[in-house]
Structure formats: structure tokens, C-alpha cells
Write a protein that holds these residues in place. Sequence first.
Motif, PDB file in Angstrom:
ATOM      1  N   LEU A  34       0.602  -1.496  -0.001  1.00  0.00           N
ATOM      2  CA  LEU A  34      -0.175   0.451   0.187  1.00  0.00           C
ATOM      3  C   LEU A  34       0.858   1.667   0.237  1.00  0.00           C
ATOM      4  N   PRO A  35       1.696   1.920   0.749  1.00  0.00           N
ATOM      5  CA  PRO A  35       2.793   3.206   0.410  1.00  0.00           C
ATOM      6  C   PRO A  35       3.223   2.657  -0.149  1.00  0.00           C
ATOM      7  N   ALA A  36       3.677   2.245  -0.877  1.00  0.00           N
ATOM      8  CA  ALA A  36       4.671   2.205  -2.716  1.00  0.00           C
ATOM      9  C   ALA A  36       4.419   2.829  -3.319  1.00  0.00           C
ATOM     10  N   PRO A  37       3.210   3.134  -3.893  1.00  0.00           N
ATOM     11  CA  PRO A  37       3.473   4.315  -5.311  1.00  0.00           C
ATOM     12  C   PRO A  37       3.475   5.397  -4.145  1.00  0.00           C
ATOM     13  N   LEU A  38       3.213   6.165  -2.729  1.00  0.00           N
ATOM     14  CA  LEU A  38       3.014   7.312  -2.148  1.00  0.00           C
ATOM     15  C   LEU A  38       4.803   6.968  -1.955  1.00  0.00           C
ATOM     16  N   VAL A  39       5.121   5.820  -1.723  1.00  0.00           N
ATOM     17  CA  VAL A  39       7.125   5.845  -1.917  1.00  0.00           C
ATOM     18  C   VAL A  39       7.221   6.217  -3.253  1.00  0.00           C
ATOM     19  N   ILE A  40       6.707   5.796  -4.800  1.00  0.00           N
ATOM     20  CA  ILE A  40       7.284   6.343  -4.990  1.00  0.00           C
ATOM     21  C   ILE A  40       6.583   7.839  -5.887  1.00  0.00           C
ATOM     22  N   GLY A  81       7.973   2.337   6.943  1.00  0.00           N
ATOM     23  CA  GLY A  81       7.737   1.618   7.703  1.00  0.00           C
ATOM     24  C   GLY A  81       6.415   1.602   8.310  1.00  0.00           C
ATOM     25  N   LEU A  82       5.511   2.356   7.292  1.00  0.00           N
ATOM     26  CA  LEU A  82       4.030   2.492   8.020  1.00  0.00           C
ATOM     27  C   LEU A  82       3.717   0.804   7.496  1.00  0.00           C
ATOM     28  N   GLY A  83       4.696   0.341   6.274  1.00  0.00           N
ATOM     29  CA  GLY A  83       4.398  -1.306   6.042  1.00  0.00           C
ATOM     30  C   GLY A  83       4.779  -2.108   7.056  1.00  0.00           C
ATOM     31  N   ALA A  84       5.858  -1.603   7.710  1.00  0.00           N
ATOM     32  CA  ALA A  84       6.221  -2.278   8.849  1.00  0.00           C
ATOM     33  C   ALA A  84       4.928  -2.430   9.582  1.00  0.00           C
ATOM     34  N   LEU A  85       4.462  -1.476   9.906  1.00  0.00           N
ATOM     35  CA  LEU A  85       3.097  -1.373  10.867  1.00  0.00           C
ATOM     36  C   LEU A  85       1.793  -1.689  10.474  1.00  0.00           C
ATOM     37  N   ILE A  86       1.655  -1.656   9.209  1.00  0.00           N
ATOM     38  CA  ILE A  86       0.301  -2.193   8.921  1.00  0.00           C
ATOM     39  C   ILE A  86       1.124  -4.351   9.254  1.00  0.00           C
ATOM     40  N   ILE A  87       1.965  -4.570   8.858  1.00  0.00           N
ATOM     41  CA  ILE A  87       1.608  -5.803   9.200  1.00  0.00           C
ATOM     42  C   ILE A  87       2.529  -6.172  10.551  1.00  0.00           C
ATOM     43  N   TRP A  88       2.915  -5.844  11.865  1.00  0.00           N
ATOM     44  CA  TRP A  88       2.641  -5.578  13.069  1.00  0.00           C
ATOM     45  C   TRP A  88       1.098  -5.566  12.889  1.00  0.00           C
ATOM     46  N   GLY A 103      11.232  -8.876   8.408  1.00  0.00           N
ATOM     47  CA  GLY A 103      12.769  -8.842   7.818  1.00  0.00           C
ATOM     48  C   GLY A 103      12.834  -8.140   6.189  1.00  0.00           C
ATOM     49  N   TYR A 104      11.852  -8.901   5.672  1.00  0.00           N
ATOM     50  CA  TYR A 104      11.806  -8.691   4.085  1.00  0.00           C
ATOM     51  C   TYR A 104      11.158  -7.490   3.574  1.00  0.00           C
ATOM     52  N   MET A 105      10.490  -6.739   4.286  1.00  0.00           N
ATOM     53  CA  MET A 105       9.973  -5.801   4.039  1.00  0.00           C
ATOM     54  C   MET A 105      11.405  -4.791   3.729  1.00  0.00           C
ATOM     55  N   GLY A 106      11.855  -4.513   5.572  1.00  0.00           N
ATOM     56  CA  GLY A 106      12.809  -3.854   5.022  1.00  0.00           C
ATOM     57  C   GLY A 106      13.906  -3.751   3.961  1.00  0.00           C
ATOM     58  N   LEU A 107      14.135  -5.300   3.599  1.00  0.00           N
ATOM     59  CA  LEU A 107      14.948  -5.150   1.906  1.00  0.00           C
ATOM     60  C   LEU A 107      13.974  -4.995   1.145  1.00  0.00           C
ATOM     61  N   PHE A 108      12.644  -5.097   0.820  1.00  0.00           N
ATOM     62  CA  PHE A 108      11.294  -4.695   0.029  1.00  0.00           C
ATOM     63  C   PHE A 108      12.009  -3.305  -0.612  1.00  0.00           C
ATOM     64  N   TYR A 109      11.832  -2.108   0.154  1.00  0.00           N
ATOM     65  CA  TYR A 109      12.300  -0.842  -0.721  1.00  0.00           C
ATOM     66  C   TYR A 109      13.296  -0.571  -1.122  1.00  0.00           C
ATOM     67  N   GLY A 110      14.411  -1.011  -0.993  1.00  0.00           N
ATOM     68  CA  GLY A 110      15.639  -0.885  -1.815  1.00  0.00           C
ATOM     69  C   GLY A 110      15.536  -0.725  -2.651  1.00  0.00           C
TER      70      GLY A 110
END
Lengths: 191, 889
Positions: B472-478, B559-566, B588-595
Motif C-alpha cells: 500500500l505505501p509503495a505508490p506514495l514512496v514512488i 515504516g508504515l508498511g511494517a506497521l501494517i504487518i505488525w 525482515g523482508y520488508m526492510g529489504l523490499f524498498y531498496g
Amino acid sequence: MEIGEDKKTQIDIDEQGELEEAVTEGLAEYVDVVYLEPAKTSFYRTPGGVIALKLEDKTYPRVNLHRAFPFSLGDKYISVREGSGQEIGIITDLDDFDEKARGILKEELERRYFTPEILCINSVKSEFGYSYWEVETDRGHRRFTVKGRGDSVIPIDEVRYLIMDMDGNRFEISDIRKLDRKSKKYLEGMI
Amino acid sequence: MSRVKEVFPYPFLGLLAMLPLFFIVVIKFGIMGYAGIPLDAGTILIASILIGVGVDYSIHFLGRVISEMKTGCNIHEASLIATRAAGYAIIINAVTLIFLNNYSRYTRMGEKKKINKDFCADDETFSLCVLLFKVGKKAMVILGGSTLSIKEDLPKQIIEALGDKGIDPQVIEFSMASDLTLNGEFGETWLLATKEKIYIVREESDNFVIEEVLFTDIERIRPENMIGSAMIVIGKGEDDRILVCYTSALARKFSIAVKVLEKLRKGEEVNEEDLLDKDFERNCPKCGTLYPNLNRKVCPKCLDRRSIFRRVLSFVPRYRSQIILILLCMLASSAMKLLGPFLSGRILFDEVLTEGGKYEGQVGKIVLIIFGSQLLSLLISIAYGRINAVMTAHVIFDLKSQVFGAMQRLSLSFFTNKETGWMMTRVNSDSNQLQRFFNNGFPYFIVNIVNLIGIAFILFSMDWFLTLLILLPAPLVIYIVRKIYPRLWSIFSRQFRRNSALNSLINDSLAGVRVVKAFGKEDIEVARFEKRNDDLFDISMEAGHMSSTIFPLVSFLMGLGALIIWAVGGWQVINETMTFGTLITFVGYMGLFYGPIEFMTHIVDWWSSCMNAAQRIFEILDSEPDVIEAPDAVSMSSLNGEVEIKDMTFGYEKTKPVLYDINLHVKPGEMIGLVGHSGAGKSTMINLIARLYDVDSGSISIDGVDVRKISMKDLRSQIGIVLQETYLFNGSIAENIAYARPDCKRDDIIRAAKVANAHDFIMKLPDGYDTVIGRRGMNLSGGERQRLAIARAILHDPKILILDEATASVDTETERQIQEALERLVKGRTTFAIAHRLSTLRNADRLFVLEKGKNVELGTHEELLKAKGTYFNLIKIQREGMKIKGIEG
Ligand SMILES: Nc1ncnc2c1ncn2[C@@H]1O[C@H](COP(=O)(O)OP(=O)(O)O)[C@@H](O)[C@H]1O
Ligand SMILES: [Mg+2]
């Protein structure tokens, strides 16, 4: 690259300039700077649209005007030259002339130094390192293409900018503070 | 033009407005297609309206564009718009038309339910669209080309106005529109000409005013450049008259106008082909985009990035093994990275720490595995770094030596040309960019793609719903990365520029410290420094503010992505629909995903700037020097030194000759003094004799052979040049003197230095001939450098010697010494000498006087004095000048 220095030194230099006038007076016998006195000169426009000059009893059928300090003192120190390029004399200040002569001279200067003033920037699109501008100038709507970024938008002083397009046309922004927000934003993106 | 604009102020908005109509038709057709209802009259009506509007639009687009081109407002952009507009318009028309055709074909065949699917998939339809699009582009290019005509199409009103005046438009030989009125406003003024007259047509309060001038009343026609604009002035006797004004955008066009008018005035035949030179082509013939740089005809749009890429890749085989290794390392380390969260999440929590897990309680083992994988990844990254370093050195070395080799090969004009000169200054940063491409960019690209796919695959296979949520937050980040980062970069680059402005100021005032101190202007320097320092401070503040807002914002969003996961994952864990390990793995993968996502958003910019850098480098590698060796060049190892110049004309720019119709015959061993005001073309003439440039017309021959036919090596080895500004290379004095003959004997070097009156001052230096110039503040005076240059020329031993202001900047005693050296040097050589002080030319056999590019006098000193012409005046002026200074001339 930067044509104008900051205001402070500009004034400094001006003051020096006035000082030097006194200093160099002693050199007058070697080099004579001819100053054109309003009383002895009469400028008029010929039917062909060029400027002619009657200086005492001599007539020059075609003269050209060159600004000595186009950026800092546009209407002072104007060199009047014959068609062949020979200098006839220097006008110290346009304001010394009567309204009619001043009108003719100003018109001619404006034609020679054709620099529409940008009032509002409608859009600037950058593509492949070239930017396409669409602006409103005091002489009408205009579009032009500017090469590169930074190199073609030249700061003259704090608030004045000169923009040179790819063909060598010039546009001026006389006071960036007077632009509307949108225009300012476009401009800031380019400097 | 304005009318077209009023009706269609925003062409694309207009098109947009058409869209709903278009969709109505499509939907209607769709429904009817499904139902198998044959076309009804209403639908056909709407469809035909649609087509009509489409066609209309395309016509109006063209109209608008053509009118813009005529007034020359901005051909660049007009053609750009035109190309696109015509393409869009044609596509819309085509799509509608094809749709109609297809529809009726299908209904006729009684086919149902297939329309929509087939319509989309229809290859034929698609290729037709593409074809039409191409045709549209082509059409615009042709249209764009047609503006470069000496007969531009007159607007209807003007034809009418001409008719009212009884002028037959048929007899008009020439017509061209300018973009300025005589009083300097933007507006159209037309310049027309028949065989007898010139007409000027301008609009004055909705009426057309036509003025006329007879060619017989014109003695001269010339363009006059002003600042930012120009005009054509005609004249007779003392009277000048302004014909037409135009902005610099039309300068090229009107330089042709002047040629045409001049021909018409002389009653000559006007041949359009001859007049429209190739240089005039402003648009890329493929797509119609204006060349951003007319001297460098490279279309940024059509720049075939793929073929450049292929060429860049052609460097790869040389480094194949390294690249493969780098790639392997990267893949391996990314595999390790991918393994990490899986091991520490899923395996550790679910299988080891959870009751009933596969490896329950085997903490030591799993930690060892994790440790092992980390160790491996450490080893891999060390290996990667080492390979990378080796490769960097190789690529840089190869690229730079290739480019430098190519640069030396190029002719002088390539360097003096502003545009290409600018390219040279970019070479260094360009090669660095290319090198980064090999080292980082290319492998990173592959690895990131692999990573992205790998992570996505793992995540989706674990829990597709949660994966979608964290996207979900990906478009915003992009969005932020694409829109806001560029602003940030622009601030950073401004900061960088101001920083270098500050640095250059420091350099400047340090270099000029003698002047500053001598004039006691330290205060001014300090003030200037403070001003720039202030500027830098301001922008640094801005940069600081902005970056300290944006970067945290981005990480917050991520971080929002991680929040959603939590939140969602936690809930699922509590409900026991998900294991805790899976949750940890996810985080863990979230952290690797946005790079990789961030990397991918930059990829386009990065790619194109890389390819542009490559393009510039290839351009230098590929440039053909203007001055090239003829294939049938003759070898002339020894020359007599007879020089013959015949009807030579030359200009650095083809439109502006610097030398006209020069004729001169020089006997072997003769010394010719070139005389004239500065800017007369003396140095230019010398450049041509040395063949640094090629003549435009006429010829220069040495010993009866055209210089263009003499092998370059032989020519240069027989011509020696001593210039006013002597360039000495970094190296010892001996090396500098022996530049032309590096393997000569030491005796030769000393003898040459003696002849050049340089020996004595060299011997006074502590390091003698081994003195390295430029090192430890070792700086020679102007006169000393000059004498070294003469020694260099003496050792070179040329048959033809060129001295360009060789004694201009030295004192009288030094001049005497140099003069003496020169007298020894010129003996037995054909010499062309330019001297500031005419007295220096007293040894010349003949003097060649140039005035504004024309030869006005030729003869000995005595002859020319008697003639009382230009030379006489020059001598007189110089004598007077000497008197003022209190020196006898
Ligand atoms: N590389 C160049 N590119 C374009 N114009 C040039 C170049 N070099 C010289 N010119 C122009 O050619 C004219 C003749 O220059 P030059 O031959 O150097 O004069 P001189 O040596 O007699 O003083 C000048 O108007 C100068 O501006
Ligand atoms: Mg010169």
C-alpha cells in the motif's frame, strides 16, 4: 560568468568611477573623450527609420547607439557611433536631453538591445537537458528554448536575471520578487 | 494564428473532451455487438461526427503549427507539438475508423461476442495505427522542412491586400515572414520581392499596409546584428533604410533572405537549392524534434540509446570475466541476504523455538548456520570489492586513453568551436559515469531485479494478502522519490555550485593576491567572500531543512508498511492463522523490499544520463577531423618553400568570411611581413598556411602542390611556428627545446639555445637545461619563454617559418636579443612574420597589408611609404605613438 557582483561592491565601483573622473582629467590632452551636449546636438529619425545626428554644423546620416554599461547603467554613458563604427561622442545621461530626443534615443536603444521583460512564466518544461519556456513578456506571449540549466539564466544582481535562449534572444526578469509564486517556482527550478 | 488559438486554446483539453463521446460510441458498439444488433442510424451519426471532429482537430493542429512556424515564434516547439499532435489526431481518427470497419465486418459475418476481444488483439489494426502514426510524423517533418523556403505561403488576407493594390501574387519571387514589427513588438511583418521591387507588408489596425522599394533605388543590402535581434538595412548613397526587423531566432532564415534579395537586385537567377544550406536543417529528420544544438546534430529523442548501449557493451568482452565474477558475487550476496530473514524468522521461531518444530531446541545449530551465512556473505563482499577495484582501474584507463588519443587527432576547429569545446570539458566526468555503469549500475540493475522478484515471490507464497497490504505505501514512496527527490537534487546541485563559486573566489584572490595587496583592496575581497559565503549559507540551510524533512518522511512511510504487518500480522498470530516466525520473516523482508524499489524509480534517469555520457564520448571517438589527410596525399620530405595563394576565401563560420580573395606568391627564402590592424585576419592567414584549417575556396600550394594534397606529417615537419603566447610543456628546458626532435644530440640543443640567445639565461639557472618548468615556482619571463620557443623552432629546422607577434610582449633589450635570434632563424627559410611593432619588419622583403580581410597593398617598405596608403598611415600612427611615450620610433 557572473556579470554582476553583489550590490555592495557595485556601489563601491561606481564611487571609484566618479573619483577616477577627477583623476583622469589631467589626461584630457592625450585622449579626448567627446561628450555630446544636448544643446549642440539634435537627433532625428530619417524616413528610412534610422537615427541621424546633427552635431553643430556637421550631419551624420546614420548613427548607432551602444550602451557602455548595459546592465548597470542602461541609460547613461551611451556611445554614439557612425555607421562605420567610429565614435562620435558619448552621451553622459539620457535625462539631460529634452523629451523628444530622449524618446527617439530610448526607442532606438530598445530596438538595439531587444530584451523583452518577462512578466509571468506560464510553464517551463525540461527535457533532455534543454528547457522549453512559455512566458508572457511586456511585448506579448513568447515561447523559447534554453540550453542547459544554470548557464543560460544569468544573475545580474540579487533580483535581476537575464535569460538567453538557444538562438541568442535575450529576456529579462527585472525583479524576481515581483513575479507571482508559480513563476518564481519555475525560475528557482532553473537557477 | 491568434484566431486558431482562440478557437482551440488547449488542443489537448479539446481532445480530452472528445473522449467521453468516444467511449459512448465504444460502449454502444460493444453492447450492440453482444446483442448482435445491426448498426443503427444514430450510432453511425455519432461515429461520423467523431471522425469529423477528429479530422478537424488534426487539421487545426496542423494549421496552428504551420502558422506558428510562419511567424517563426518557436519552430522548435511547434514542430514538437505538431509531431505529437498530428500523431494523436491521426491515431484517434484511425482508431475510430478501424473500429467502424471491424464492427461492420463482424456484424456482417454474423459474429457475436468477439468484437471487443478481437478489436484489442487485432494485429492488423495495431500495425495500421502505428503506420498512420509514422505517416503523421513524416508529414510534419516535411511540413517543418517546407518552412525553409524562400517562398513562404502568404496568408489569404495578404493575397487579398496585394490584389487590392493590383499586385499579382504570381510574380512574387520571394516571401518571408518576420516575427517583429518595425517598432520592436512581436508581430508579423512580411518581406516580399518580385524581380523589380521589394514589398513590405505589415498589419496596422486590421489593415495591411504595403510599402514598396524599387531595386534600382538600392545600392546595398545587408543584415545588421543587434543584441537579441537583427534587421535588414538597405542603402543608397548616404541614406540607410530599415527594411525589416526580426529576432535572433530567425537570423539564419533572413541571412538567406539577404542572399536572395542581393541576387534579385543584380538581376541574377535565384536557385533555391544553392541558398538553403544543409546547416539550415534545424529539425531531426526522423522525428522532427529540434536539435538542441545546431552545431552538434544529435537528436536527444531519436538518439538510439539501444545501439549506444550495445556499443557500450562491446567494451564488456574485454572485462568479461570480471563482470561475470562481480555478477556472481552480487547474486550470491543477495541470496545470502534473502536467506537471512527466512533463517532468523521462520526457521528460528517456528521450527526451533516452537514446541513441535522440526528442529526444536537446536538453537546452537541454527545460530551456527546463520553465522556461517553471514561469514560467507562477508567473504563475498570482500571478493566483490577487490574485483571491482581492479576493473575500475582498467575501464578508466582504457576509456581515457582512447578518448585522449582521439582528441589529439582532431583538428583545431573542434577545440575552438564552443559547443564541442564544451564537450571536451565533460570528457572526464563522462568517462567516470561510464565506468560507474560497468562497476555498479549494470550489476546492481540485475541484482536488484533478481532481489525484487525473489522477495516478491517469497512474500506472496507465504501470505499473499499481507503482501498486498504492505504494498500500500509503495505508490506514495514512488511518488515522493520521483517528484520530490528531483527538487532536493536541484537544491543540492545549487549548493554544490555555490560552493565551487566560493572556492573559485578563494583561488582567484589568492592568485591575484599581488594585485589585491598593491591596490590595498583587501576589504573588497573580504566583502565579496562574505557575500558568497552568505549565499552558500542560505542554500545549505535550505538543503538542510528540506533533507531533514524528506528523508525521515520517506522512512516513516516505509515504516508504515511494517506497521501494517505488525497490526494485521499480529492479529493473525493471535488468531493463530499465522505463525510468529512468518511474521518476523515478513518484517525482515520488508526492510529489504524498498531498496530495490527506490533504485528502480531512478533507473530511467540513470540509464539516460549514462547513455548521454556514452554518446558524448563516442562522438569524440568518432569525430572526423575537418582537416583530413587526402587519400592520395603525396609525401614531400623536403620543400623549397615556394608558397602560392590563389583566390583564397575563408571564414571560421561559413557565413562570415574573414579573408576574401587573397592572392600572394612567395619565392623560396623570401620574408613576408603581414601588416594590418588587429582583427584584420593576419593570424587567420597563417593558420591556413599551416593548414590548421582548410580554405573555403581558392587554394594554397607549396612548391606547386596544394597543401591539402601534401601528407600532413611532411607538411607539419616543414612548417615551424613561433607564437606570441608560448606554450611550454611541463618538462625540462631541454625537453621543451627538443620537442620536435626528442632524439637529437645535447650539442644540438645547446647550439639551438645559443642561436636563440637563450643559452646564457639557461646557464644562470641552478639546474641548467634540466630545469623543470612549472615546478617549485620555476617560472620563466615572457622573453625567456619566447627565446625557448625560438630555440625549439631552430631545432625543428622548418623550411617555412611563421612568426606571429613573436616579439610583442617583451622589453627593448630582450626584443633586440630576440630580434637577433630571429634574424639568424629566418635565413634561408620562407618566412611569414606578423609584428606589432612595424620596425621589427624592416628585414622583410615584402609587406602584405591586410584591411578587414582584404589585401590592400603589397610591396617593399619604401614602395609602400611612397604610395602613402594604409601602411603609410600605420607607420605614421606608430611614430606618433612613440613620440607621446617619449621614444623615437
Ligand atoms: N577560432 C575563431 N573562430 C571564429 N572567429 C575567429 C577565430 N579566430 C579569429 N576569429 C575572427 O577572425 C577575425 C580575424 O582574426 P585574426 O586573424 O586573429 O586577426 P589578427 O591576427 O589580424 O589580429 C577576427 O574578427 C576574429 O574575431
Ligand atoms: Mg593575431
